[in-house]
Design a protein around this motif. Structure first.
Motif, PDB file in Angstrom:
ATOM      1  N   GLY A 253      34.855  36.224  39.535  1.00 13.68           N
ATOM      2  CA  GLY A 253      35.875  36.648  38.584  1.00 13.68           C
ATOM      3  C   GLY A 253      35.842  38.156  38.372  1.00 13.68           C
ATOM      4  O   GLY A 253      36.882  38.832  38.314  1.00 13.68           O
ATOM      5  N   LEU A 254      34.629  38.648  38.271  1.00 18.77           N
ATOM      6  CA  LEU A 254      34.453  40.094  38.069  1.00 18.77           C
ATOM      7  C   LEU A 254      35.065  40.879  39.226  1.00 18.77           C
ATOM      8  O   LEU A 254      35.823  41.833  39.038  1.00 18.77           O
ATOM      9  CB  LEU A 254      32.949  40.367  38.016  1.00 18.77           C
ATOM     10  CG  LEU A 254      32.461  41.605  37.301  1.00 18.77           C
ATOM     11  CD1 LEU A 254      32.769  41.480  35.810  1.00 18.77           C
ATOM     12  CD2 LEU A 254      30.950  41.759  37.487  1.00 18.77           C
ATOM     13  N   VAL A 255      34.734  40.461  40.418  1.00 19.33           N
ATOM     14  CA  VAL A 255      35.226  41.154  41.609  1.00 19.33           C
ATOM     15  C   VAL A 255      36.724  40.935  41.782  1.00 19.33           C
ATOM     16  O   VAL A 255      37.456  41.867  42.161  1.00 19.33           O
ATOM     17  CB  VAL A 255      34.444  40.684  42.855  1.00 19.33           C
ATOM     18  CG1 VAL A 255      35.046  41.257  44.126  1.00 19.33           C
ATOM     19  CG2 VAL A 255      32.977  41.072  42.729  1.00 19.33           C
ATOM     20  N   ALA A 256      37.165  39.728  41.481  1.00 13.83           N
ATOM     21  CA  ALA A 256      38.606  39.453  41.592  1.00 13.83           C
ATOM     22  C   ALA A 256      39.403  40.368  40.665  1.00 13.83           C
ATOM     23  O   ALA A 256      40.406  40.971  41.065  1.00 13.83           O
ATOM     24  CB  ALA A 256      38.880  37.998  41.268  1.00 13.83           C
ATOM     25  N   ALA A 257      38.937  40.452  39.420  1.00 16.45           N
ATOM     26  CA  ALA A 257      39.639  41.319  38.463  1.00 16.45           C
ATOM     27  C   ALA A 257      39.685  42.747  38.988  1.00 16.45           C
ATOM     28  O   ALA A 257      40.719  43.416  38.955  1.00 16.45           O
ATOM     29  CB  ALA A 257      38.942  41.267  37.108  1.00 16.45           C
ATOM     30  N   HIS A 258      38.554  43.163  39.486  1.00  7.65           N
ATOM     31  CA  HIS A 258      38.444  44.515  40.039  1.00  7.65           C
ATOM     32  C   HIS A 258      39.384  44.708  41.217  1.00  7.65           C
ATOM     33  O   HIS A 258      40.139  45.681  41.292  1.00  7.65           O
ATOM     34  CB  HIS A 258      36.984  44.730  40.449  1.00  7.65           C
ATOM     35  CG  HIS A 258      36.735  46.061  41.090  1.00  7.65           C
ATOM     36  ND1 HIS A 258      36.781  46.235  42.457  1.00  7.65           N
ATOM     37  CD2 HIS A 258      36.420  47.260  40.560  1.00  7.65           C
ATOM     38  CE1 HIS A 258      36.512  47.496  42.738  1.00  7.65           C
ATOM     39  NE2 HIS A 258      36.279  48.150  41.603  1.00  7.65           N
TER      40      HIS A 258
END
Lengths: 941, 294, 186
Positions: free
Chosen positions: A575-580
């Motif tokens: 999720g963190l990377v996706a948001a980024h």
């Protein structure tokens, strides 16, 4: 029956709850399973264990030299040989539990050195190029035994003057423990006290696939050890510790497929250690495949040998105030790491009160050693006899108080959770009243009672019985560590691969429990993929995290939970990377995972592929959010935070018909209402329950391991140990009444471990209910038709039946046959017949001598049959009235026969069919003695 | 043990003559393979260690099925159990034989096991000896010295009787045509469905148009030393107008007539009780078939 | 001590020289590498896990010597998919087991399926009448299962029977025509 259409009941898009087809099935139905015996390695040799023919003996010498001379034999080892290679005793401190009671430690050499304590104990191991040569060579191993007195029963073992199984011990008690507390108060307040003694013989959970080992050593990799095991990591550690080999040089691999275990593949077998040593010495892979007979003699699947002297204190309204129990169990030799034959009765007693709220309990456990194989874990783990005792006792309370058993059960059910029993057993969640009510409703008790009354008038007897239990769904470290110095956590490594597929690694190997499918369903939901996108690998210590094995309902609750936690950890990172990557300001929990994509809940147009994130993290780890490490794998551990275990439960109801003429029991209906928290795959749950109940029916009605007074197992084949086939058992109906647990992420509880246990009580209660007009009480198993019939006949004597009509009697008198001596001779004829039949038209290896012997024996039988005087002497010999010895000076023909008999070579082997020959030779001896003790003028023509 | 001891020679003769030649001159250590269901376990556990195996499966003469002019059914010794119970003629005319072959072991055993093997090689815990006795079958035996015929009642009813001499073979079993108004049945009791019989009862009744029994036979197997030909019990039926009560008396008489053993499977007393219970069922079946109501 | 034999296994002729004492099950597993057929008991021939189809009949391969199969036809579990018309297609029996969760550990399964092959082949020859659960259970007396409790196996048979009933008679028969296997293999 669960239908495929149950899919619609599950949440849309959700795999958990769906009865999908299993992933493991495709290879298995194509015949492409990989079981231990299917694995071959180049240069492999075959192994065979020469096992003791005595239940208790000193080994004066073990000579393998003649075996070595057989072409194709590569090596042969005795215990003395293995000592030189570094064999050590198995029961090292690391492999012995810390128990609250007093435990004694027997000596425990994997391969016997100077003494054997059970029939079947391994004495030598032979390695050969082909398996044909193995058995040829095994027959040439020469062992000189000095037989010692054999102890085969609890009574013998506990007698004051009994011989010791272990010479240095003051008595034959291996374990004593008191659990619970003091029940004096309850018993003093009781309106009634029920006292009963229940006994269950050795029976248990033999799977279709027996054990096996394939092991090899090379100096670079160390030991690579395939074996049928439920606990590869623990075995690896044990091999390393016992043999003093560095742990990193030992790799244990559970085969991809195992044909059932049910606990029998949880112990660390002697054979694992012996073969590891041997493999290192011969520097070739060695494979041992256990035969069924070997497995039975080794005690695999023998459990449940418990006597329960139980007392229940109750109020007149049926409320149970207290329980006292003395559990005495015949452990066998006790030389088993970790379990020592003692853990099962302990566990069973610990959970004795089950779903009943019994405020006080006082339980004593006594484990005694005998010259039999050590008990091995078997599905239900000590609970099977306990359920008979407890549920049988509850039934007796109802009868004594003239209350409906239903009401007594219901009145005593635990209603508030969490609950801690008088022994400390923890129940975390459940709805026992609801589950029991559902059972009562499903089985339609009122209709059954009506039918029962109608049928009684027709002389037919049906009955209704209830049983049930709580099961621990996994056990956590808080409970295990003080006991075994081993963890209880569930653990899983989850990897999201570059391709967006999911790879899960778990240390616990399945043997039919559907791990591959169930875990795939769970992670498919977590990651929004399909079960086919998830792969589970397991059981190889090289690639999986250290875990305590596939036992005791752990999979669905602990292992699954660990996989879920690992997945959720990875989802945060994703999720963190996706948001980024999407350039949005979103926290990881604002995404859903669906169809291989990661979708922002606030704007579903904004989404990316799981695969893309994986590639970013694994292959192209640049421009990642601050502080994010590359990679996308995580190992998570799960233990419930606040509770020692989660609690599953089941309620069983049986309707049976008993045929009074034969004692045969027909199970008309068998219903189970089951709490498994939250079924992940209802078909799998149904299969587990049905399979467990049928195993329980087998254990209750048909199965029993029988030992003779020499400590020899009498039923070493599936003809003698009768596991039920499809025609012997009913269809088992299963219904769900699951209460999710709050103590793990999905609310799931394991299922399958305990399923056989309640069958004992349910069936016995049903049979007693059916035979209520006869007042029959059943306290021992199995429910063999003969036993049931005898119980009825004891009440209704045969004389009470109609007298023969006048016209029948004269016919009988006219045609009446031979005299009373026939019964004694009939036994001797049996052995004669056995030899006779097996010889025609085939020939026995001792052919010339056996023909002559047959003639001699036949003559003796004829002589005895014609002479009441001989039969008299025989009767006196049988009854022990007098001792007789052969009188050689009376009759030269008799003397000649005696010599011939004495010089006849005795066959060895101990096979069931050869049981004809040895007793026949003994019978002949008996006849000769009898004939020689009758003066010849007394005999008739 | 799982593997046989070494075997030197395997013959698969295709004719009776060839087979008898194989047997001649081979003194000891020869084993005949019929269906193998009784013999293979003995070979595998090394109770038997022959040098020579002779497989009878290829001998067509041993598989024949024939009705002779007088209505006698002749079944070759190598006919498989399944062939026998699948045969509509056997089911109607010699029902006890169909009943028995259909409950021997399991489907796989029935596919392979033979009626000859069952009576020659089986131990006491088998099913067909009592049926053969009950149906008055005779055993046709061939050998190099010639052929002979012996009645099943004589052969199997006598413990001391040795059926085959060295070099002999069972060629076929001949079942005489039952008189009109006859019915037969077989029932067995085993602890599990696939278990060997604890006892097995074969019955045959001939009932006249007036309902009077003119012929009866009750033979109980699973006993040592030999199946029991319950002649007294049969006498209880003959001359009577048969009904359930008479059958009950006959079953009781049979239970008293047998001299059963006690062993690991059942006690003598229980065996007696089973003879009574199972015998009653078998007699009822035979009766229904005799009067044509089943 | 040895004999050269030719056995047609799953449609293919296998010619090997074997010890006379070799059991058929060991011939299949060790000589031919067809490890789908399993061994579950010692010498008693009671468990049924080794069941194969020999000349169309369910037979325990541990109770037959390899030399006795010389000139005969054997079909093992690996051969079931050979009856299919397209690669990847499964036999109705296999489909039945898969649909109804008729296996857990899978050890008894190959033997179970080959016994069912005989049962259903017979049923098809008789015109595919309905099979009762009781009749199915009686036919499976020779195959012991310790995992499933048998209910799902009975359902698997019913599922296979239903699949077959949905086909026309020729198609049904083709699923059990062991001679057909030889035609499709050289």
């Amino acid at each position: 029956m669960t239908t495929i259409n149950a899919e619609s009941e599950a949440l849309a898009g959700s795999w958990v709850g769906r009865p999908i087809k299993r992933k493991e099935d495709l290879r298995l139905i194509r015949g492409r399973g990989q079981y231990l015996a299917d694995i071959k390695l180049p240069g492999m040799v075959h192994a065979f264990f020469v096992r003791s023919k005595h239940a208790h003996a000193r080994l004066k010498s073990v000579d393998v030299s003649r075996a070595l001379s057989v072409p194709g034999v590569v090596a042969a080892y005795s215990g003395a040989d293995l000592l030189k290679l570094g064999m050590r005793e198995l029961l090292i401190p690391e492999l012995v539990n810390e128990l609250p009671g007093t435990l004694r430690m027997p000596p425990s050499w994997p391969l016997a050195i100077d003494k054997v304590v059970f029939h079947g104990e391994p004495i030598a191991v032979i390695l050969a190029e082909t398996k044909y040569v193995l058995e040829d060579a095994a027959e040439l191993v020469v062992i000189d035994y000095e037989p010692l007195p054999v102890i085969t029963s609890v009574e013998q073992s506990m007698a004051d003057d009994s011989p010791r199984v272990y010479e240095s011990w003051p008595d034959n008690v291996i374990y004593r423990e008191k659990m619970g507390g003091d029940a004096t108060d309850a018993f003093s307040k009781a309106d009634i006290i029920i006292t009963e003694r229940f006994e269950v013989p050795r029976t248990g959970a033999s799977p279709m696939e027996c054990r096996g080992v394939l092991t090899q050593w090379d100096d670079h990799s160390g030991l690579t050890h395939w074996t049928t095991t439920q606990r590869p990591h623990l075995l690896r550690q044990a091999i390393s510790q016992v043999l003093d080999w560095p742990e990193q040089m030992v790799r244990v691999i559970a085969p991809k497929d195992q044909g059932g275990s049910f606990g029998t593949k949880a112990p660390h077998s002697r054979e694992d250690f012996i073969l590891a040593l041997v493999a290192r010495d011969i520097m070739r892979p060695a494979r041992w495949v256990e035969s069924r007979e070997e497995s039975f003699r080794a005690g695999v699947g023998q459990e449940r040998a418990q006597i329960h002297e139980i007392q229940i204190a109750a109020r007149s309204d049926g409320k149970i105030l207290g329980l006292r129990d003395r559990c005495i169990t015949d452990i066998g030799h006790g030389q088993q790491p970790v379990f020592m034959g003692v853990m099962y009765p302990r566990a069973g007693c610990f959970m004795m009160t089950s779903f009943y709220d019994i405020p006080q309990a006082e339980i004593e456990i006594v484990g005694v050693v005998t010259n039999k194989p050590c008990l091995t874990p078997s599905r239900a783990f000590g609970s099977f006899p306990v359920r008979l005792a407890m549920d049988g006792a509850i039934n007796r309370v109802a009868r004594e108080l003239d209350l409906d058993p239903l009401e007594v059960v219901r009145k005593n059910l635990v209603t508030e959770f969490p609950y801690v029993s008088a022994t400390g057993n923890f129940l975390d969640s459940g709805d026992f009243v609801g589950g029991f009510d559902k059972l009562v409703e499903t089985i339609d008790v009122a209709s059954v009672r009506e039918l029962q009354a109608q049928l009684r008038e027709q002389g037919r007897y049906i009955g209704l019985g209830f049983g049930g239990e709580t099961e621990r769904s996994g056990v956590s470290s808080k409970a295990y560590v003080p006991r075994q110095r081993k963890p209880g956590y569930g653990v899983a490594t989850v990897k999201v691969l570059n391709s967006g597929k999911i790879h899960v690694l778990v240390g616990d190997p399945p043997s039919g429990q559907s791990h591959e499918t169930v875990i795939s369903q769970v992670l498919a939901d977590e990651f929004g993929v399909t079960p086919d996108d998830v792969r589970l690998d397991y059981g190889d210590t090289l690639s999986t995290p250290y875990g305590m094995g596939n036992v005791g309902n752990r999979m669905a609750s602990y292992t699954v939970s660990a996989a879920v936690l690992a997945a959720r950890e990875l989802k945060k990172k994703i999720g963190l990377v996706a948001a980024h990557d999407l350039g949005i300001d979103a926290s990881p929990d604002e995404f859903t995972f669906e169809n291989g994509e990661i979708v922002w809940v606030k704007d579903r147009e904004i989404r990316t592929q799981l695969r893309a994130v994986a590639v970013h993290l694994i292959e192209c780890p640049i421009q990642l959010p601050q502080g994010t490490e590359p990679g996308l794998e995580h190992t998570a551990y799960f233990e419930p935070q606040n509770v020692p275990n989660m609690t599953g439960a089941s309620f069983h109801g049986a309707v049976v018909e008993v045929m009074p003429d034969t004692g045969v029991i027909k199970i008309l209906r068998y219903v189970v209402v089951d709490d498994c928290g939250k079924p992940i795959n209802p078909l799998v749950v149904e299969g587990q329950v049905q399979g467990g109940v049928v195993m329980g029916i087998g254990n209750t009605v048909f199965e029993e391991y029988v030992y003779n007074e020499r400590g020899e197992l009498q039923n070493t084949t599936l003809e003698g140990y009768m596991m039920p086939c499809a025609a012997d058992v009913p269809h088992v109906e299963t219904y769900d009444h699951s209460v999710p647990t709050l103590n793990n992420p999905l609310g799931t509880k394991g299922k399958g471990e305990g399923a056989p246990a309640p069958v004992s009580g349910a069936l016995v209660n049903a049979v007693e209910d059916a035979l209520r007009p006869f007042g029959v009480s059943i306290t021992t198993l199995p429910l063999k038709p003969e036993r049931v019939r005898a119980a009825i006949a004891a009440v209704v004597s045969p004389e009470a039946e109609a007298e023969p009509a006048d016209w029948v009697e004269p016919i009988v008198r006219e045609f009446a046959g031979e005299g009373e001596g026939y019964d004694i001779l009939a036994e001797m004829y049996r052995f004669y017949d056995g030899i006779q039949i097996s010889l025609q038209p085939t020939w026995h290896p001792y052919v010339g001598q056996i023909r002559g012997w047959l003639r001699d024996f036949g003559q003796m039988l004829d002589r005895a049959a014609a002479s009441p005087a001989v039969v008299d002497v025989l009767a006196q010999m049988f009854s022990g009235e007098r001792e007789f010895a052969f009188q050689s000076d009376l009759d030269p023909d008799l003397a000649a026969q005696w010599d011939r008999l004495r010089n006849l070579p005795r066959p060895d082997g101990g096979h069931a069919y050869l049981d004809y020959i040895l007793p026949a030779l003994d019978s002949h001896e008996m006849l000769l003695v009898a004939c020689s003790n009758v003066p010849s003028e007394c005999e008739s023509e | 043990m799982v593997q046989l001891a070494p075997v030197e020679t395997y013959h698969a003769p295709v004719s009776l003559t060839e087979c008898l030649e194989c047997l001649a001159g081979v003194e000891d250590n020869l084993v005949l393979l019929a269906g193998g269901q009784a013999i293979m376990p003995l070979l595998k556990n090394r109770s038997l260690r022959p040098n020579v195996l002779v497989d009878l499966s290829g001998i067509a003469e041993l598989r024949r099925r024939k009705i002779e002019a007088d209505g006698t059914l002749v079944l070759g010794a190598m006919r498989r159990h399944r062939e026998v119970y699948d045969d509509p003629l056997v089911r109607t005319g010699w029902s006890a034989l169909a009943d028995a072959t259909s409950v021997i072991g399991d489907l796989q055993v029935q596919n392979r096991g033979t009626i000859g093997g069952n009576v020659v090689f089986g131990t006491v815990l088998t099913d067909l000896k009592q049926v053969a006795m009950c149906l008055d079958a005779s055993l046709r035996i061939v050998g190099r010295a010639g052929n002979r015929e012996v009645s099943a009642r004589d052969a199997f009813g006598d413990a001391a009787h040795s059926l085959l001499a060295p070099g002999e073979l069972l060629e076929s079993m001949a079942f005489p045509a039952p008189p009109p108004g006859s019915g037969s049945a077989y029932r067995k009791f085993g602890i599990t469905t696939n278990g060997r019989p604890v006892i097995g009862v074969a019955t045959s009744l001939t009932i006249g148009a007036d309902g009077i029994c003119t012929g009866a036979s009750i033979v109980i197997g699973g006993l040592v030393p030999a199946p029991c030909d319950a002649r007294i019990a049969a006498q209880v039926l003959i001359g009577q107008s048969v009904d359930h009560e008479v059958i009950a008396h006959a079953a009781k008489a049979a239970a008293e007539e047998v001299k059963p053993q006690s062993d690991g499977r059942a006690s003598a007393a229980y065996r007696r009780q089973l003879v009574r219970a199972i015998g009653q069922d078998a007699l009822n079946d035979a009766w229904q078939r005799a009067i044509g109501t089943s | 001590m040895e004999k050269t034999i030719s056995v047609t296994v799953n449609g293919r002729v296998q010619r090997k020289t074997v010890p006379i004492r070799m059991l058929l099950v060991d011939f299949l597993r060790d000589e031919l590498g067809l490890t789908g057929t399993h061994v579950g008991c010692t010498y008693e021939g009671r468990c049924g896990a080794c069941t194969v189809v020999l000349d169309g009949n369910a037979t325990k391969s541990c109770m037959v010597l390899a030399v006795q199969a010389d000139g005969h036809r054997v079909v093992t579990v690996e051969g079931l998919e050979e009856f299919a018309n397209a690669p990847g297609e499964l036999h109705p029996i296999q489909n039945g087991f898969w649909e109804r969760h008729g296996l857990q550990c899978g050890y008894c399964t190959p033997g179970m399926m080959m016994t069912i092959f005989d049962i259903l082949a017979t049923n098809v020859r008789e015109g595919s009448p309905e099979l009762t659960d009781e009749a199915i259970r009686q036919s499976l007396v020779g195959n012991i299962c310790r995992c499933t409790g048998y209910s799902h196996i009975v359902e698997a048979v019913q599922s296979a029977a239903a699949q077959l009933r949905g086909m026309d008679p020729e198609e049904r028969a083709a699923w059990f025509d062991t001679a057909k296997l030889e035609g499709t293999r050289s």
